[in-house]
Structures are given as structure tokens and as C-alpha cells.
Design an enzyme around this catalytic site. Sequence first.
Site, PDB file in Angstrom:
ATOM      1  CG  ASP A   1       9.241 -27.822  27.009  1.00 34.89           C
ATOM      2  OD1 ASP A   1       8.962 -27.868  25.794  1.00 34.89           O
ATOM      3  OD2 ASP A   1       8.540 -28.346  27.890  1.00 34.89           O
TER       4      ASP A   1
ATOM      5  CB  SER B   1       1.856 -29.730  26.444  1.00 38.54           C
ATOM      6  OG  SER B   1       2.187 -28.932  25.331  1.00 38.54           O
TER       7      SER B   1
ATOM      8  CG  HIS C   1       6.886 -31.042  25.415  1.00 38.49           C
ATOM      9  ND1 HIS C   1       6.789 -29.699  25.724  1.00 38.49           N
ATOM     10  CD2 HIS C   1       5.621 -31.454  25.145  1.00 38.49           C
ATOM     11  CE1 HIS C   1       5.525 -29.315  25.637  1.00 38.49           C
ATOM     12  NE2 HIS C   1       4.807 -30.368  25.302  1.00 38.49           N
TER      13      HIS C   1
END
Length: 516
Positions: free
Chosen positions: A455, A229, A485
Site C-alpha cells: 500500500d 483509508s 491502496h
Amino acid sequence: MPNPSRLRAAALTATALVLSGLLAGCGGGSQEDDEDLTGQKLDWNDCPAPSEAEGGGAAPSALPDGDEWQCATMRAPLDWDDPEGDTIGLALIRAEASGAADRRIGSLVFNFGGPGGSGVTTLPAFGQDYAKLRTRYDLVSFDPRGVGRSDPVECLDDKQLDTYFQQDATPDDQAERTELVDNTENFNAACEKNSQKILPHVRTTDAARDMDLMRQVLGDDKLHYFGISYGTELGGVYAHLFPRHVGRAVFDAVVDPTQTAEQSSLGQAKGFQLALDNFAEDCVSKTEDCPVGDTAEDVKTRIARLLKDLDRKPIPGVFPRELTETAATGGIAQALYSKDFWEYLTEGLEQAYDGDGRVLMVLSDALNGRNEDGEYSNITAANVAINCADDKPRYDPAYVEGKLPEFRDASPLFGDYLAWSMLSCTDWPVAGAADHPDVSAPGAPPILVIGNTGDPATPYEGAGRMVDALGKGVGVELTYKGQGHGAYDSKNRCVQDAVHGYLLDGRVPAAGTVCS
């Protein structure tokens, strides 16, 4: 409210910790100061229990093979433009490689996202997931500057945060808009009052320079790296600044480096709406009846009705707090980070329809970094500080109001929530650095870039844009057709084989590889 313009990868971690009771972590040890910071020797010791800013809880348990996690503190310049000036301590954690010494490659440094997530607590909580990588690497993570034990940004206290997160983050009239603006101003003023020394020095470029110092202090010629991320943005900035120092690197759950904060928020509105659509379809496709709706549209209609009802009248949550519309929206978003959490979302919705908001509030608490003792980590404060130091644009209420139709079109459920979050940096005391990060990295070796088609927080399109921005011959894209995610922690065999093949053996998968 949190700054959901960058809804956090660390929030996924927090959910698993809160719901499973695995609140573990550690802090930094000590080490001698050294005039040449690249030559400092780290004093690795047993890890203490994590600080409140790291999330609290117990010291990390031993690894399955009996080895202990080790912690240390690395000194770094407070201001990288004045490297001979004041220093700060950065908390590190490691698990030494478990395989034969002659097979050891070096250190593999993790950043799990946020920004604002504590790597010192996250790595041991999920360290077993990376056991295969540990056969040839020391697994290393850290609290970035401003986070956890690393000179944490401090804003409001726990009691004030309880009140702050109860506010209406999706105002319907002028009085509610004024209250939201006032609360945001008060939050930012508290950050400046309590953390004014560190606030100018928490940009992603500062953290990237810290990682290059870390590389040298750990004794590695190259930085081997696993970013998730926001960790992909940090990795991209590192590659831009130090392309010749990049080793084997993996970017998972990829931040789009070409977007402004507004574009990122709008992309997340679309991403979380897609995840909600997928949740609803999954629920009604099961052989047993879906307990929260008869059809996918019915599921979403009932959720929207619940939020409207909560806007008018909250229901009991985790005593003595109530579940508000804002808390419920955050809890729903949190559960959409992973398909593994969809069962909690179903349970939470079922209970909320019956007037019990506890499960959705636990999910919301995880998003906000609140543990079951009522203590908050500093993830929200650090998240706002780092994003606002990075992002140049500043948005006012009139601008947000003008954008509401576009956001609502992207997501009837999350649009308002994400649009109004753009006010977070409006009165921030430090100017933002740029519209978006520069990740161009000519001369860097291949970087494996993994995008997940389902996602919600870092939409799939960002992976391709990261590949393009890194430059020709650097980014190698792999697509995972999944939900949630990130991809590696889905345990998908194809994804993990590709990651292991590259990090352990140097085999770069073919560009365009698809895993499902």
C-alpha cells in the site's frame, strides 16, 4: 496543490470514475426538523444528480436487481459542544438489504476515505462490489460534514483552482518558495472567507459523533462499519468515543494513528517509492519489452528526467492547460494507488516522453477532484480543512527545508512533493486538535484490521500500530500481500472471505492471518 500529506483514498475512486466515465452520485433529500435529533425521521427519496461539490455527473443508476438508490438528509448539531444550537444537514445514501427480512442485520455504514471524499457518490459507483454484504445489510454512506452536500467547505472557484494546481509545488529557489507560500496563504484565506462558519466544526471527532447520531436515526443498536483509508481513522476515533456502540467493523487501508502529520508524510514518501519500485519491476518483468525503460532503474531514471524537463518546460496537457512537473508527479502518484491503473501510467509516460501530457494530466485531475467539464468537487478544500482541524503541528518553510534531505532519502521522486505539502496548515485559521488521534477503545468488540504490504498511501506498518492502539482484545490484524491502496477491492478471495465471514456471520478470523 492538494494536501498530499494525506493523499486520499477518494483519489483512487476518482481515478476509476474519470477513466471509466462512471461519474455517478446523488445528494440529500429532505426531512422534518425534530427537537430531539435522535428521533428525527429520514425522508428517503430518489437521488438527484450530484452537486458540483460532490463531483457532478448523473444521478445513480438502478442497482442490478432493479432497486433504486435512496437519499435523505439528516440534521446534526453544527457544534457538538452546543447540541441545542444551529444544525447542519448531512447527505445520506442507502441501498436497502436485498435478502430476506429475517436475515437482515442492520445498516452497514461506509466511509471511503479522504478526508474529503463524498460517500454519496462513491457508494453507488462501486455498490456492486459490496453486493454480498447487501444480502444482510442496508448499505449506507454519507457526505461527512464539510464535504459534498453536507455544508461543503468552499475555498477557490474552478478557474482559480486551475491556476492553483499549475503552481510549482517543489520550489527550487527563493522566488519559487515565496510564490508557494503566498499561494498557500491565499488558498487558506479564501477558505476562511467563504467557509468560516463550518471550519471549526469539521474535526474527525465531530464526524464520529455524527455517525453515532446516524446509528440511532437509522434504528441500529450498534454501528456496523466499513472504513477505508481515512475511514479507518474515523472508525478508530468512533470506537474510542463510543466503544460500547461498536458492532461489526472492518478497517481496510489503515491509517497509522500514532503518527504526526510529518511522520505520515514521510511514511507516504516511502510507501509511494515502494509502489513505484514495484511498478518498474513489474513493467520490465513482462514477456514483452517495457515501453518506458529497459530495466527497473532505467524506468525510474527516465521518470526523474521527465520531471526535471517538465520543471524547466511543461508540455501540452488537457487543452488549454499544460502538464507541469507538479501535475505529472500527482498523476504518477494517482496511478500507483491501484495495480489496475499501472497500464494507464505506462501509457501516460510513453505519451509524455513524446510530448503529449494528456493521460498524466487526467490522472492528476482525478487526484484533485476535477471532472472533464472543468468543475472541481470540494475534495481538496475539505481535505485541507479536516486535516488542519485535526492536526496540531504547524510547519514553516525553514523547517521543511531542513527536512528535505530526509524526505529525499525516503523517495527521490516524491520526497520534495510530500515535504513541501506540510505547509498546507501553516496559516490555517483554526487550531489543530492534537498531534495524532486517540483510538484506544477498551471494551469494544473485535475490529478486523487489514494491512496491505504494497500500500503506497497507508503503509502496511500502520495496521499493526492501529491494532496496538485500539488495545488488547480489540484489533485483529489480517495481512494481504498485494499491491495498491486497500485489500478488499483487490478482489482477493482470501481477504473477501474473511471480511464476509466476519460481517455476515460474526466469525472473527485468527489474528495474524495472511492472504496472498
